[in-house]
Enzyme design. Structure first.
Site, PDB file in Angstrom:
ATOM      1  N   LYS A 173      73.092  -0.279  62.857  1.00 21.06           N
ATOM      2  CA  LYS A 173      73.303   0.993  63.102  1.00 21.06           C
ATOM      3  C   LYS A 173      72.872   1.719  64.409  1.00 21.06           C
ATOM      4  O   LYS A 173      73.659   2.260  65.159  1.00 21.06           O
ATOM      5  CB  LYS A 173      72.505   1.918  62.173  1.00 21.06           C
ATOM      6  N   ASN A 174      71.420   1.346  64.957  1.00 20.35           N
ATOM      7  CA  ASN A 174      71.349   1.861  66.097  1.00 20.35           C
ATOM      8  C   ASN A 174      71.813   1.210  67.349  1.00 20.35           C
ATOM      9  O   ASN A 174      71.510   1.751  68.628  1.00 20.35           O
ATOM     10  CB  ASN A 174      69.487   1.688  65.988  1.00 20.35           C
ATOM     11  N   CYS A 209      66.468  12.898  61.139  1.00 21.28           N
ATOM     12  CA  CYS A 209      65.459  12.619  60.060  1.00 21.28           C
ATOM     13  C   CYS A 209      64.274  13.482  60.170  1.00 21.28           C
ATOM     14  O   CYS A 209      63.704  14.113  61.318  1.00 21.28           O
ATOM     15  CB  CYS A 209      64.696  11.059  60.222  1.00 21.28           C
ATOM     16  N   ARG A 219      60.925  15.891  67.460  1.00 23.07           N
ATOM     17  CA  ARG A 219      61.554  14.915  68.340  1.00 23.07           C
ATOM     18  C   ARG A 219      62.626  15.346  69.645  1.00 23.07           C
ATOM     19  O   ARG A 219      63.755  15.686  69.366  1.00 23.07           O
ATOM     20  CB  ARG A 219      62.556  14.126  67.602  1.00 23.07           C
ATOM     21  N   ASP A 238      60.582   1.951  62.633  1.00 22.50           N
ATOM     22  CA  ASP A 238      61.343   2.283  61.782  1.00 22.50           C
ATOM     23  C   ASP A 238      61.022   1.085  60.326  1.00 22.50           C
ATOM     24  O   ASP A 238      61.748   1.172  59.687  1.00 22.50           O
ATOM     25  CB  ASP A 238      63.004   1.774  62.220  1.00 22.50           C
ATOM     26  N   ARG A 289      72.361   7.019  54.973  1.00 26.13           N
ATOM     27  CA  ARG A 289      72.622   7.141  56.583  1.00 26.13           C
ATOM     28  C   ARG A 289      72.415   5.783  57.303  1.00 26.13           C
ATOM     29  O   ARG A 289      72.783   5.403  58.100  1.00 26.13           O
ATOM     30  CB  ARG A 289      71.630   7.913  56.968  1.00 26.13           C
TER      31      ARG A 289
HETATM   32  C1  UD1 Z   1      65.600   5.541  68.003  1.00 24.96           C
HETATM   33  C2  UD1 Z   1      66.072   5.005  66.828  1.00 24.96           C
HETATM   34  C3  UD1 Z   1      65.028   5.367  65.855  1.00 24.96           C
HETATM   35  C4  UD1 Z   1      63.581   4.739  66.071  1.00 24.96           C
HETATM   36  C5  UD1 Z   1      63.480   5.187  67.628  1.00 24.96           C
HETATM   37  C6  UD1 Z   1      62.114   4.609  67.961  1.00 24.96           C
HETATM   38  C7  UD1 Z   1      68.539   5.332  67.127  1.00 24.96           C
HETATM   39  C8  UD1 Z   1      69.797   5.856  66.999  1.00 24.96           C
HETATM   40  N1  UD1 Z   1      67.512   5.838  66.681  1.00 24.96           N
HETATM   41  O1  UD1 Z   1      65.445   6.913  68.171  1.00 24.96           O
HETATM   42  O2  UD1 Z   1      65.862   4.679  64.614  1.00 24.96           O
HETATM   43  O3  UD1 Z   1      62.875   5.166  65.171  1.00 24.96           O
HETATM   44  O4  UD1 Z   1      64.327   4.976  68.408  1.00 24.96           O
HETATM   45  O5  UD1 Z   1      62.207   3.219  67.992  1.00 24.96           O
HETATM   46  O6  UD1 Z   1      68.539   4.350  67.946  1.00 24.96           O
HETATM   47  N2  UD1 Z   1      60.416  11.632  72.929  1.00 24.96           N
HETATM   48  C9  UD1 Z   1      60.164  12.682  73.364  1.00 24.96           C
HETATM   49  N3  UD1 Z   1      61.151  13.105  74.558  1.00 24.96           N
HETATM   50  C10 UD1 Z   1      62.341  12.584  74.679  1.00 24.96           C
HETATM   51  C11 UD1 Z   1      62.740  11.570  73.717  1.00 24.96           C
HETATM   52  C12 UD1 Z   1      61.914  10.878  72.870  1.00 24.96           C
HETATM   53  O7  UD1 Z   1      59.073  13.162  73.416  1.00 24.96           O
HETATM   54  O8  UD1 Z   1      63.300  13.217  75.319  1.00 24.96           O
HETATM   55  C13 UD1 Z   1      59.454  11.253  71.754  1.00 24.96           C
HETATM   56  C14 UD1 Z   1      60.010  11.287  70.379  1.00 24.96           C
HETATM   57  O9  UD1 Z   1      59.793  12.451  69.754  1.00 24.96           O
HETATM   58  C15 UD1 Z   1      59.266  10.197  69.673  1.00 24.96           C
HETATM   59  C16 UD1 Z   1      59.232   8.840  70.696  1.00 24.96           C
HETATM   60  O10 UD1 Z   1      59.389   9.726  71.986  1.00 24.96           O
HETATM   61  O11 UD1 Z   1      57.921  10.510  69.502  1.00 24.96           O
HETATM   62  C17 UD1 Z   1      60.386   7.903  70.637  1.00 24.96           C
HETATM   63  O12 UD1 Z   1      61.629   8.502  70.648  1.00 24.96           O
HETATM   64  P1  UD1 Z   1      62.770   7.826  71.017  1.00 24.96           P
HETATM   65  O13 UD1 Z   1      62.547   6.164  71.544  1.00 24.96           O
HETATM   66  O14 UD1 Z   1      63.683   8.517  72.040  1.00 24.96           O
HETATM   67  O15 UD1 Z   1      63.856   7.525  69.615  1.00 24.96           O
HETATM   68  P2  UD1 Z   1      65.173   7.995  69.506  1.00 24.96           P
HETATM   69  O16 UD1 Z   1      66.037   7.467  70.528  1.00 24.96           O
HETATM   70  O17 UD1 Z   1      65.474   9.381  69.045  1.00 24.96           O
END
Ligand code: UD1
Length: 427
Positions: free
Chosen positions: A23-24, A118, A123, A306, A398
């Site tokens: 999915k990701n 989620c 986030r 995850d 999902r």
């Molecule tokens: C992706 C995955 C999700 C997984 C996560 C971490 C997808 C669609 N989803 O989510 O399943 O749990 O990676 O492996 O691929 N953060 C900030 N600012 C930002 C971006 C992120 O503070 O601009 C923080 C987030 O709040 C979180 C952490 O960084 O605490 C990790 O987020 P991120 O790696 O961006 O995860 P996602 O891309 O949202």
């Protein structure tokens, strides 16, 4: 209609199952098609999941034609695209933010309401926005929506404060049409990002450093269509391996890349589970009584956040005490209160769960509050001979394709039934 999953556990799961496409990986790869002009991107092994349907609807709304059948998706992107994403779709899924980078690069502007997803803590997407600004985009927040614009994006050096998966993906896609070279430092190294880079390379954009923390992107003028396969879903595979261990069973996951599962298989081995791997399969079987092990979630190649809820469920029935630290999200322990309803002994101390293993859990009515929390409750339900009713199945759909069928094929007793109760749990 409301549904629940009835789980009659206590039976060891045994056998082999094929793993879905990730999915990701599929979500950013689908979003990357927006960079095309009058061309088609074809994808194989796309999982049939609610999040994928949402992303396909988002692309349709923007003007693309999306055909999705038998795990194959074809996306034709015309010359003209809309640049405003609808709140109704974006609110359903945080990964909607992945259209921001490609849309801005392709149409010179993009409007994105702040995304949903989620319920696992705050986030933000500040790193995405800071990176886009480094490429020369003007970013404004207007009534809860991001307004981004740039006549031309300019290659730049971007340092990410944290190796965010989504920010790395968005910036990779935005940099494709930027003038000159973009360098992303402290980039995320997840295998799903490698899959996106392969896709962008295939479409004609030279990118170096896939799988490392430094990515070099050479901006170009236009892209070609092409065809690519989505990598196997390491989170789905991990979930079934853990379910096998939690039931004292013997489960093989097929069509996987074993190396992507290293962080999980290492912890399972440490806990007393036998692991065998060949080219594209991993087998997990119970060798010794399960022992507690401790872990901290980290960006790849660390233990994936995850899989933390599922592993917490396993530790709830292992011998000893396990310390589980969440190192990626601010709060991701919503499954703990539900596991406690099933008799688990878990104490939360900030971002750490202290799990004291019990001999076995009891059945209960429980509710999935997010995708992987739902998976943890399925594992907990499968581990006990009692009956468990799991509500909130929308979260599970999902991310898990035909989960009930796959569990039944391993000998587990689960069924989805219409439910009169919890009328608010529509999906
Ligand atoms: C992706 C995955 C999700 C997984 C996560 C971490 C997808 C669609 N989803 O989510 O399943 O749990 O990676 O492996 O691929 N953060 C900030 N600012 C930002 C971006 C992120 O503070 O601009 C923080 C987030 O709040 C979180 C952490 O960084 O605490 C990790 O987020 P991120 O790696 O961006 O995860 P996602 O891309 O949202």
């Amino acid at each position: 209609m409301n549904y629940k999953m009835l789980i009659h556990g206590g039976k060891p799961l045994k056998g082999s199952i094929d793993i879905q496409g990730a999915k990701n990986a599929a979500l950013p790869v689908i979003a990357s098609s927006l960079l095309l002009r009058d061309k088609t991107l074809r994808l194989r092994r796309v999982p049939k999941l609610q999040d994928i349907f949402t992303m396909a609807d988002l692309l349709r709304h923007l003007g693309a034609s999306v055909h999705f059948k038998d795990n194959e998706m074809s996306i034709f992107v015309p010359e003209e695209l809309n640049w405003e994403t609808p709140k109704s779709l974006v609110r359903k899924m945080r990964a909607s933010s992945l259209v921001l980078g490609p849309l801005l690069a392709r149409t010179k502007r993009a409007i994105l309401p702040l995304p949903g997803g989620c319920a696992i803590g705050s986030r933000p997407i500040d790193l995405h926005l800071k990176g886009l600004a480094r490429l020369g985009a003007n970013i404004d927040l207007v009534h809860g929506a991001v307004h981004a614009s740039a006549e031309t994006l300019k290659g730049s050096k971007i340092y990410l404060d944290f190796p965010s998966v989504g920010a790395t993906e968005n910036l990779l896609m935005a940099a494709v049409f930027a003038e000159g070279e973009t360098v992303i430092e402290n980039a995320a190294r997840e295998p799903e990002i490698k899959n996106l880079i392969e896709t962008l390379n295939l479409m004609g954009c030279p990118i170096e450093g896939a799988g490392t923390g430094t990515l070099h992107i050479q901006g170009i003028g236009d892209l070609e269509g092409g065809e690519i396969e989505i990598i196997p879903d390491r989170i789905e595979a991990s979930t079934y391996l853990i379910a096998g261990a939690a039931t004292g069973g013997d489960v093989t996951v097929s069509r996987v890349i074993p190396e992507h599962l290293d962080a999980i298989t290492a912890k399972l081995e440490e806990a007393g589970v036998g692991i065998e791997a060949d080219e594209d399969r991993v087998r997990a079987f119970l060798k010794d009584p399960m022992k507690s092990v401790s872990l901290k979630t980290l960006p790849y190649p660390g233990f994936p956040t995850d899989v933390q809820p599922q592993f917490t469920a396993l530790m709830a029935i292992s011998e000893g005490t396990s310390i589980i630290q969440e190192g990626v999200f601010e709060s991701r322990f919503l499954h703990v209160s539900e596991l406690k309803r099933m008799g688990a002994n878990i104490e939360l101390q900030g971002n750490t769960a202290v799990v004291s293993g019990v001999r076995s859990l009891n059945g209960a009515d429980v509710r999935a509050t997010d995708l992987r929390a739902g998976a943890a409750l399925v594992i907990a339900g499968l581990s006990t001979p009692d009956e468990t009713s799991l509500f909130g199945l929308g979260h599970i759909w999902r991310g898990y394709e035909r989960m009930d069928e796959k569990i039944r094929s391993l000998g587990g007793q689960v069924k989805i039934v219409v439910s009169e109760e919890n009328g608010d749990l529509k999906w």
